[in-house]
Write a protein that holds these residues in place. Structure first.
Motif, PDB file in Angstrom:
ATOM      1  N   GLU A 145       0.829  -1.204   0.000  1.00 28.66           N
ATOM      2  CA  GLU A 145       0.000   0.000   0.000  1.00 28.66           C
ATOM      3  C   GLU A 145       0.866   1.258   0.000  1.00 28.66           C
ATOM      4  OE1 GLU A 145      -3.744  -0.640   2.731  1.00 28.66           O
ATOM      5  OE2 GLU A 145      -2.001  -1.645   3.613  1.00 28.66           O
ATOM      6  N   ALA A 146       1.920   1.240   0.804  1.00 27.62           N
ATOM      7  CA  ALA A 146       2.795   2.414   0.901  1.00 27.62           C
ATOM      8  C   ALA A 146       3.484   2.716  -0.421  1.00 27.62           C
ATOM      9  CB  ALA A 146       3.837   2.202   2.003  1.00 27.62           C
ATOM     10  N   SER A 147       3.783   1.668  -1.187  1.00 31.34           N
ATOM     11  CA  SER A 147       4.430   1.910  -2.483  1.00 31.34           C
ATOM     12  C   SER A 147       3.490   2.617  -3.445  1.00 31.34           C
ATOM     13  CB  SER A 147       4.926   0.593  -3.092  1.00 31.34           C
ATOM     14  OG  SER A 147       3.842  -0.221  -3.526  1.00 31.34           O
ATOM     15  N   ALA A 148       2.172   2.488  -3.214  1.00 32.41           N
ATOM     16  CA  ALA A 148       1.184   3.172  -4.054  1.00 32.41           C
ATOM     17  C   ALA A 148       0.991   4.627  -3.651  1.00 32.41           C
ATOM     18  CB  ALA A 148      -0.146   2.438  -3.997  1.00 32.41           C
ATOM     19  N   ALA A 149       1.637   5.054  -2.571  1.00 33.73           N
ATOM     20  CA  ALA A 149       1.474   6.435  -2.106  1.00 33.73           C
ATOM     21  C   ALA A 149       2.053   7.438  -3.097  1.00 33.73           C
ATOM     22  CB  ALA A 149       2.135   6.615  -0.736  1.00 33.73           C
ATOM     23  N   GLU A 150       3.060   7.036  -3.866  1.00 30.45           N
ATOM     24  CA  GLU A 150       3.677   7.998  -4.797  1.00 30.45           C
ATOM     25  C   GLU A 150       2.720   8.403  -5.912  1.00 30.45           C
ATOM     26  OE1 GLU A 150       5.412   9.785  -8.081  1.00 30.45           O
ATOM     27  OE2 GLU A 150       4.853   7.665  -8.191  1.00 30.45           O
ATOM     28  N   PRO A 151       2.115   7.465  -6.667  1.00 33.08           N
ATOM     29  CA  PRO A 151       1.140   7.918  -7.664  1.00 33.08           C
ATOM     30  C   PRO A 151      -0.080   8.569  -7.023  1.00 33.08           C
ATOM     31  CG  PRO A 151       1.115   5.523  -7.466  1.00 33.08           C
ATOM     32  CD  PRO A 151       2.307   6.006  -6.714  1.00 33.08           C
ATOM     33  N   PHE A 152      -0.460   8.084  -5.862  1.00 36.35           N
ATOM     34  CA  PHE A 152      -1.556   8.663  -5.101  1.00 36.35           C
ATOM     35  C   PHE A 152      -1.258  10.144  -4.835  1.00 36.35           C
ATOM     36  CE2 PHE A 152      -4.241   7.495  -1.071  1.00 36.35           C
ATOM     37  CZ  PHE A 152      -5.067   8.599  -1.293  1.00 36.35           C
ATOM     38  N   LYS A 303       3.169  12.470   2.067  1.00 35.69           N
ATOM     39  CA  LYS A 303       2.785  12.302   3.473  1.00 35.69           C
ATOM     40  C   LYS A 303       1.265  12.223   3.596  1.00 35.69           C
ATOM     41  CE  LYS A 303       6.780  14.999   5.046  1.00 35.69           C
ATOM     42  NZ  LYS A 303       7.642  13.837   5.253  1.00 35.69           N
ATOM     43  N   ARG A 304       0.574  13.091   2.868  1.00 36.10           N
ATOM     44  CA  ARG A 304      -0.876  13.111   2.925  1.00 36.10           C
ATOM     45  C   ARG A 304      -1.456  11.805   2.371  1.00 36.10           C
ATOM     46  NH1 ARG A 304      -2.341  18.178   0.335  1.00 36.10           N
ATOM     47  NH2 ARG A 304      -0.730  18.892   1.761  1.00 36.10           N
ATOM     48  N   ALA A 305      -0.828  11.266   1.325  1.00 43.91           N
ATOM     49  CA  ALA A 305      -1.297  10.002   0.759  1.00 43.91           C
ATOM     50  C   ALA A 305      -1.231   8.893   1.805  1.00 43.91           C
ATOM     51  CB  ALA A 305      -0.466   9.633  -0.466  1.00 43.91           C
ATOM     52  N   LEU A 306      -0.131   8.811   2.529  1.00 43.36           N
ATOM     53  CA  LEU A 306       0.001   7.793   3.569  1.00 43.36           C
ATOM     54  C   LEU A 306      -1.050   7.984   4.666  1.00 43.36           C
ATOM     55  CD1 LEU A 306       3.887   7.669   3.843  1.00 43.36           C
ATOM     56  CD2 LEU A 306       2.418   5.822   3.022  1.00 43.36           C
ATOM     57  N   GLU A 307      -1.349   9.230   5.003  1.00 41.11           N
ATOM     58  CA  GLU A 307      -2.367   9.506   6.017  1.00 41.11           C
ATOM     59  C   GLU A 307      -3.744   9.056   5.548  1.00 41.11           C
ATOM     60  OE1 GLU A 307      -2.037  13.687   6.658  1.00 41.11           O
ATOM     61  OE2 GLU A 307      -0.081  13.548   7.651  1.00 41.11           O
ATOM     62  N   TYR A 308      -4.075   9.333   4.281  1.00 41.74           N
ATOM     63  CA  TYR A 308      -5.377   8.941   3.749  1.00 41.74           C
ATOM     64  C   TYR A 308      -5.513   7.427   3.699  1.00 41.74           C
ATOM     65  CZ  TYR A 308      -6.219  13.768   2.120  1.00 41.74           C
ATOM     66  OH  TYR A 308      -6.424  15.119   2.049  1.00 41.74           O
ATOM     67  N   ILE A 309      -4.431   6.741   3.346  1.00 37.52           N
ATOM     68  CA  ILE A 309      -4.457   5.276   3.308  1.00 37.52           C
ATOM     69  C   ILE A 309      -4.624   4.730   4.719  1.00 37.52           C
ATOM     70  CG2 ILE A 309      -3.141   3.195   2.769  1.00 37.52           C
ATOM     71  CD1 ILE A 309      -1.715   4.879   0.551  1.00 37.52           C
ATOM     72  N   SER A 310      -3.868   5.265   5.667  1.00 36.16           N
ATOM     73  CA  SER A 310      -3.899   4.789   7.048  1.00 36.16           C
ATOM     74  C   SER A 310      -5.269   4.974   7.685  1.00 36.16           C
ATOM     75  CB  SER A 310      -2.835   5.516   7.881  1.00 36.16           C
ATOM     76  OG  SER A 310      -2.887   5.123   9.233  1.00 36.16           O
ATOM     77  N   SER A 311      -5.900   6.114   7.416  1.00 32.47           N
ATOM     78  CA  SER A 311      -7.201   6.421   8.019  1.00 32.47           C
ATOM     79  C   SER A 311      -8.341   5.645   7.381  1.00 32.47           C
ATOM     80  CB  SER A 311      -7.491   7.918   7.900  1.00 32.47           C
ATOM     81  OG  SER A 311      -7.720   8.276   6.544  1.00 32.47           O
ATOM     82  N   GLY A 312      -8.090   5.050   6.225  1.00 33.64           N
ATOM     83  CA  GLY A 312      -9.145   4.366   5.485  1.00 33.64           C
ATOM     84  C   GLY A 312      -9.975   5.298   4.635  1.00 33.64           C
ATOM     85  N   GLN A 313      -9.597   6.586   4.640  1.00 29.71           N
ATOM     86  CA  GLN A 313     -10.338   7.567   3.853  1.00 29.71           C
ATOM     87  C   GLN A 313     -10.250   7.265   2.363  1.00 29.71           C
ATOM     88  OE1 GLN A 313      -9.195  11.491   5.054  1.00 29.71           O
ATOM     89  NE2 GLN A 313     -10.871  12.517   4.009  1.00 29.71           N
ATOM     90  N   VAL A 314      -9.090   6.809   1.927  1.00 30.24           N
ATOM     91  CA  VAL A 314      -8.895   6.433   0.528  1.00 30.24           C
ATOM     92  C   VAL A 314      -8.139   5.096   0.498  1.00 30.24           C
ATOM     93  CG1 VAL A 314      -8.038   7.117  -1.730  1.00 30.24           C
ATOM     94  CG2 VAL A 314      -8.757   8.875  -0.105  1.00 30.24           C
ATOM     95  N   PRO A 315      -8.829   3.982   0.481  1.00 30.74           N
ATOM     96  CA  PRO A 315      -8.159   2.681   0.462  1.00 30.74           C
ATOM     97  C   PRO A 315      -7.500   2.394  -0.888  1.00 30.74           C
ATOM     98  CG  PRO A 315     -10.537   2.401   0.315  1.00 30.74           C
ATOM     99  CD  PRO A 315     -10.298   3.859   0.540  1.00 30.74           C
ATOM    100  N   VAL A 316      -6.395   1.661  -0.841  1.00 34.42           N
ATOM    101  CA  VAL A 316      -5.709   1.278  -2.084  1.00 34.42           C
ATOM    102  C   VAL A 316      -5.388  -0.214  -2.145  1.00 34.42           C
ATOM    103  CG1 VAL A 316      -4.669   3.572  -2.400  1.00 34.42           C
ATOM    104  CG2 VAL A 316      -3.397   1.801  -1.164  1.00 34.42           C
TER     105      VAL A 316
END
Length: 348
Positions: A145-152, A303-316
């Motif tokens: 999931e974290a590797s997808a944070a860059e395009p996110f 950083k914001r992408a990782l936060e959105y993934i962690s919170s479940g706001q934007v799952p990947v």
């Protein structure tokens, strides 16, 4: 160690290379995931003007810290889980000082000027650390999931420029992974209204629609896309259109279907051999349209992408539909090119 090395267009080799050594102002990672995108396919076939061969490619990276240089500052420890930015701003130019790091005039990139993540180990260079471009991965976020944070992060940057408001009608061209992320950000972050997904590949359209559930899918190979959007919006047009594909016609269609005060993101770059489109300037003029370019991100967007993934706001997690071992990395390029998966990740 094994690494995927670019020598020339279509001369890309998985080979044994010496394990990199960590300098005093660098951090060494054991790569856990390096995901793939359409840019990797373009590099494979055409190279890139900023890529200096031979080069280990791959720029969507997450890994484990295994060594920290003596001069590195910051709260880093061996064993930390980390995500790496891809676009590296200089931090010193006019644009960076204005806070516009996504358009740094001296930008360098991981996998281009620095060795990337299709390898067992990699070095996080001093310049990445200088601009706070190495990010700790939240405990509840996987390496894939974290590797997808860059395009996110790139999609976050584009949507911030658009100023999406709650209830806006959004059209996304391109049913690839970035199109899926755009849909989820528009809904999860900006509370957009109806969202329509457009593509000309029926199989890819279905695969992505099953995952992100747009309000309607539009197969551009079968229907007049502009006409259909106008029907869906009662003749008003779409408030926001994002062209997440490298097709000239989508940019022309975006202008034609935009509502008054509509915002358009030319997110997908066009082929360098054919970068021009036909634009009815009067449509832009009289409808008061806003056309934005966007292609990258700043460290803060990662950083914001990782936060959105962690919170479940934007799952990947569910968008990563293929996991491929490094030994089979070359197959990832054809899978991405043929649209056989939403997101492909390589695991050394």
């Amino acid at each position: 160690m094994k690494a995927l090395r670019f020598y020339a267009p279509e001369d890309v080799r998985l080979e044994e290379v010496p394990e990199p050594e960590c300098g005093p102002d660098e951090i060494k990672l054991k790569v856990k995931n390096c995901s793939t995108c359409g840019t990797d396919v373009k590099i494979f076939h055409n190279g890139h003007q900023n890529l200096t061969p031979p080069r280990t490619i791959g720029h969507e990276i997450a890994g484990e810290v295994v060594e920290i240089g003596a001069d590195v500052t910051g709260d880093w420890s061996v064993g930390d889980r980390a995500q790496v930015i891809a676009a590296v701003p200089c931090g010193d130019c006019y644009e960076c000082e204005k806070g516009w790091m996504a358009v740094c005039q001296n930008q360098t990139s991981v996998g281009y000027q620095y060795d990337g993540g299709f390898a067992e180990y990699m070095i996080v260079p001093r310049q990445v650390l200088k601009v706070d471009g190495l990010n700790k991965i939240p405990d509840n976020v996987g390496y894939d999931e974290a590797s997808a944070a860059e395009p996110f992060a790139c999609a976050i940057n584009a949507q911030e420029l658009l100023g999406i408001e709650a209830g806006d009608t959004v059209v996304v061209f391109g049913a690839g992974p970035i199109g899926c992320m755009h849909i989820r950000i528009a809904r999860g972050v900006h509370q957009a209204g109806p969202v329509y997904l457009v593509d000309v590949n029926a199989d890819r359209l279905k695969m992505s629609a099953d995952a992100v559930q747009p309000d309607e899918v539009i197969d551009g190979s079968k229907v007049d896309v502009v006409e259909r959007v106008m029907e869906l919006t009662g003749g008003r047009g779409a408030d926001v259109i994002i062209t997440a594909t490298a097709a000239n016609i989508t940019q022309e269609q975006a202008i034609s279907m935009a509502a008054r005060n509509g915002r358009i993101s030319f997110f997908g770059g066009l082929p360098k051999t054919d970068p021009f489109i036909k634009c009815d300037s009067n449509v832009v003029h009289y409808r008061q349209l806003h056309i934005h370019g966007a292609n990258g991100s700043a460290p803060e967007h990662n950083k914001r992408a990782l936060e959105y993934i962690s919170s479940g706001q934007v799952p990947v997690k569910d968008l990563i539909t293929r996991h491929i071992p490094l030994d089979d990395v070359l197959s990832a390029f054809s899978i991405v090119k043929n649209g056989e998966a939403i997101k492909v990740t390589v695991e050394p």
